[in-house]
Design a protein around this motif. Structure first.
Motif, short mmCIF file in Angstrom:
data_model
loop_
_atom_site.label_atom_id
_atom_site.label_comp_id
_atom_site.label_asym_id
_atom_site.label_seq_id
_atom_site.Cartn_x
_atom_site.Cartn_y
_atom_site.Cartn_z
N GLU A 43 75.41 42.49 36.77
CA GLU A 43 75.71 43.36 37.92
C GLU A 43 76.26 42.54 39.10
OE1 GLU A 43 76.69 46.51 39.86
OE2 GLU A 43 75.95 46.60 37.81
N ASP A 44 75.74 41.33 39.28
CA ASP A 44 76.26 40.46 40.34
C ASP A 44 77.70 40.04 40.04
OD1 ASP A 44 73.83 40.61 41.67
OD2 ASP A 44 73.08 38.72 40.83
N VAL A 45 78.01 39.82 38.78
CA VAL A 45 79.38 39.47 38.38
C VAL A 45 80.31 40.65 38.65
CG1 VAL A 45 80.88 38.81 36.45
CG2 VAL A 45 78.61 37.78 36.67
N ASN A 46 79.86 41.87 38.31
CA ASN A 46 80.67 43.07 38.61
C ASN A 46 80.98 43.16 40.10
OD1 ASN A 46 80.77 43.98 35.95
ND2 ASN A 46 78.93 45.21 36.16
N LYS A 47 79.97 42.93 40.94
CA LYS A 47 80.17 42.98 42.39
C LYS A 47 81.13 41.89 42.85
CE LYS A 47 75.67 44.99 43.41
NZ LYS A 47 74.32 44.72 43.90
N GLN A 48 80.98 40.68 42.30
CA GLN A 48 81.84 39.58 42.70
C GLN A 48 83.29 39.82 42.28
OE1 GLN A 48 80.93 37.02 44.67
NE2 GLN A 48 83.05 36.37 44.69
N LEU A 49 83.51 40.35 41.09
CA LEU A 49 84.87 40.67 40.64
C LEU A 49 85.49 41.73 41.54
CD1 LEU A 49 84.40 40.72 36.76
CD2 LEU A 49 85.71 39.05 38.10
N ASP A 50 84.69 42.73 41.92
CA ASP A 50 85.19 43.77 42.83
C ASP A 50 85.56 43.15 44.18
OD1 ASP A 50 85.49 46.75 43.53
OD2 ASP A 50 84.14 46.01 45.09
N GLN A 51 84.72 42.27 44.70
CA GLN A 51 84.99 41.63 46.00
C GLN A 51 86.22 40.74 45.93
OE1 GLN A 51 83.47 42.33 48.96
NE2 GLN A 51 85.13 41.12 49.80
N MET A 52 86.38 40.01 44.83
CA MET A 52 87.58 39.18 44.65
C MET A 52 88.82 40.06 44.64
SD MET A 52 86.13 36.53 41.75
CE MET A 52 87.74 36.00 41.24
N GLY A 53 88.74 41.17 43.92
CA GLY A 53 89.86 42.11 43.86
C GLY A 53 90.17 42.70 45.23
N TYR A 54 89.13 43.04 45.98
CA TYR A 54 89.32 43.58 47.32
C TYR A 54 90.10 42.59 48.19
CZ TYR A 54 88.22 45.26 52.00
OH TYR A 54 88.31 45.68 53.30
N ASN A 55 89.70 41.32 48.14
CA ASN A 55 90.38 40.29 48.92
C ASN A 55 91.84 40.13 48.50
OD1 ASN A 55 88.02 39.80 50.34
ND2 ASN A 55 87.39 38.12 49.02
N ILE A 56 92.11 40.27 47.22
CA ILE A 56 93.49 40.21 46.72
C ILE A 56 94.26 41.43 47.20
CG2 ILE A 56 94.91 40.32 44.64
CD1 ILE A 56 92.66 38.65 43.25
N GLY A 57 93.65 42.60 47.08
CA GLY A 57 94.30 43.86 47.44
C GLY A 57 94.75 43.92 48.89
N ILE A 58 93.93 43.40 49.81
CA ILE A 58 94.31 43.48 51.22
C ILE A 58 95.50 42.57 51.51
CG2 ILE A 58 92.07 44.24 52.05
CD1 ILE A 58 91.43 41.43 52.94
N ARG A 59 95.74 41.59 50.65
CA ARG A 59 96.90 40.71 50.83
C ARG A 59 98.13 41.19 50.05
NH1 ARG A 59 92.34 38.15 51.50
NH2 ARG A 59 92.13 36.54 53.07
N LEU A 60 97.90 41.82 48.92
CA LEU A 60 99.02 42.29 48.09
C LEU A 60 99.83 43.39 48.75
CD1 LEU A 60 97.83 42.56 44.37
CD2 LEU A 60 99.41 40.94 45.38
N VAL A 61 99.20 44.16 49.62
CA VAL A 61 99.89 45.27 50.27
C VAL A 61 101.13 44.79 51.01
CG1 VAL A 61 99.61 46.68 52.35
CG2 VAL A 61 98.17 47.05 50.42
#
Length: 186
Positions: A43-61
């Motif tokens: 579950e911690d890995v799921n949260k970390q992958l989501d957070q990594m993706g969030y950080n990527i998403g705010i830059r990809l825009v």
């Protein structure tokens, strides 16, 4: 001079430099494996992958808006279509279909037609609760937040868990009005 016409995801994908897909897939797999080793709880890995993706998403825009020439979408439905047909194609070379709209037009499903992250992947029994591609949910959530849409993105179906497709549910929680950090009249 007339404004530039919006470019298709395929045209943009063809015009940018590519990383070898196998290298990309294996590197992502190594990241997930290291997270499993470091964090121990799935579950911690799921949260970390989501957070990594969030950080990527705010830059990809920024890159997406600069290269795609897409104008502001009128509503959430149009935004979902642009993500599925232009965004996924532009960055991953794949497309998604948008289905399962609710009556209010605030919830839909994105069904990935292909998923390059899962080549060579089999989840062991100890990781059956892992959302291996959870980085996608974070990327979508982060990118939409940068265009003033607060969303919740969750996995509905995952082929690594035995389902017949990769399906993400995207729910618009709130359309955030754009605020300026200062007042012009002062």
């Amino acid at each position: 001079m007339a404004p530039a016409a919006p470019r298709s995801g395929e045209a943009i994908f063809a015009s940018v430099e590519h990383v070898n897909s196998e290298l990309f897939t294996l590197t992502y797999g190594a990241i997930v494996r290291q997270l499993l080793t470091d964090l121990e709880e799935v579950e911690d890995v799921n949260k970390q992958l989501d957070q990594m993706g969030y950080n990527i998403g705010i830059r990809l825009v920024d890159e997406f808006l600069a290269k795609s020439n897409v104008s502001k979408c009128v509503d959430f439905k149009e935004t979902a279509e642009v993500i599925a047909k232009v965004g996924f194609k532009m960055f991953l070379g794949i497309t998604a279909s948008v289905t399962n709209w609710d009556a209010e037009g605030t919830t839909c499903s994105l069904i990935l037609e292909d998923n390059p992250l899962v080549d060579f992947v089999e989840l062991p029994d100890t990781c059956q609760d892992l959302y291996y591609c959870n980085i996608f949910s974070g990327i979508i959530r982060g990118a939409l937040e940068m265009v003033s849409m607060k969303t919740e993105v969750t996995w509905v179906r995952d082929m690594l868990r035995g389902d017949d497709a990769f399906e993400l549910k995207v729910k618009l929680l709130k359309q955030v009005s754009e605020e300026y950090p200062y007042k012009d009249d002062e």
